[in-house]
Design a protein around this motif. Structure first.
Motif, PDB file in Angstrom:
ATOM      1  N   GLU A   1     -37.279  14.363 -42.181  1.00  0.00           N
ATOM      2  CA  GLU A   1     -37.820  14.184 -43.537  1.00  0.00           C
ATOM      3  C   GLU A   1     -37.628  12.750 -44.013  1.00  0.00           C
ATOM      4  OE1 GLU A   1     -35.497  16.670 -42.834  1.00  0.00           O
ATOM      5  OE2 GLU A   1     -37.073  18.161 -42.516  1.00  0.00           O
ATOM      6  N   GLU A   2     -36.466  12.166 -43.684  1.00  0.00           N
ATOM      7  CA  GLU A   2     -36.189  10.785 -44.075  1.00  0.00           C
ATOM      8  C   GLU A   2     -37.100   9.816 -43.343  1.00  0.00           C
ATOM      9  OE1 GLU A   2     -32.312   7.826 -44.562  1.00  0.00           O
ATOM     10  OE2 GLU A   2     -32.080   9.751 -43.562  1.00  0.00           O
TER      11      GLU A   2
ATOM     12  N   SER B   1     -40.581   9.996 -44.849  1.00  0.00           N
ATOM     13  CA  SER B   1     -40.690   9.322 -46.147  1.00  0.00           C
ATOM     14  C   SER B   1     -40.789   7.803 -45.992  1.00  0.00           C
ATOM     15  CB  SER B   1     -39.510   9.675 -47.044  1.00  0.00           C
ATOM     16  OG  SER B   1     -38.323   9.044 -46.576  1.00  0.00           O
TER      17      SER B   1
END
Length: 158
Positions: A151-152, A155
């Motif tokens: 997810e990081e 992003s």
């Protein structure tokens, strides 16, 4: 406003043609950038109206790749297909161009500086699934990206 006083009398029009050709290309690039940004906002806000048409995917990607190679000064960007001939697909060519340009940009930004960027396209007719992988050699910070949560990473990249 273009000042023509610096051209001497008797000079060929080749100088004008080169200058106007460069200006035309620059203005087209600026317009494409503005249109891409507007489209991105529409996609993000779920207001983009998808316009499907029959698309020759290798041709669309090759045009973008050719422009990128001109800026690179060599054949840094390659395109491979698992199918020959590649089928004509029903999709939005503008959205395809936008996604591909973003993928190339990310490959350059997060991959090896000056590295070879390879695009591999595939279509699985049984699943009606188009796949496109854009890969550069690992660049600085690659190990850090691998250590991050998915997810990081998403992003930061998307």
């Amino acid at each position: 406003l273009i000042d023509t006083t610096e051209f001497s009398v008797g000079e060929t029009s080749a100088g004008y043609e080169d200058s106007f050709g460069e200006l035309d290309n620059t203005l087209r690039d600026i317009l494409d950038t503005i249109m891409d940004h507007a489209m991105s906002l529409d996609v993000i806000n779920e207001e983009y109206d998808v316009r499907k048409e029959r698309v020759n995917v290798p041709d669309v990607l090759s045009n973008i790749r050719r422009q990128a190679n001109m800026g690179a000064g060599h054949s840094r960007f390659t395109l491979k297909s698992t199918l020959d001939p590649f089928p004509v697909l029903g999709m939005d060519p503008r959205l395809l161009r936008h996604i591909y340009q973003n993928a190339l940009s990310n490959a350059c930004k997060y991959g090896k500086v000056g590295g070879r960027v390879e695009t591999i396209i595939d279509y699985d007719d049984s699943k009606k699934e188009f796949r496109m992988n854009v890969v550069n050699e690992p660049g600085p910070g690659h190990q850090h990206l691998l250590a991050m949560a998915k997810e990081e990473v998403n992003s930061k990249v998307f």
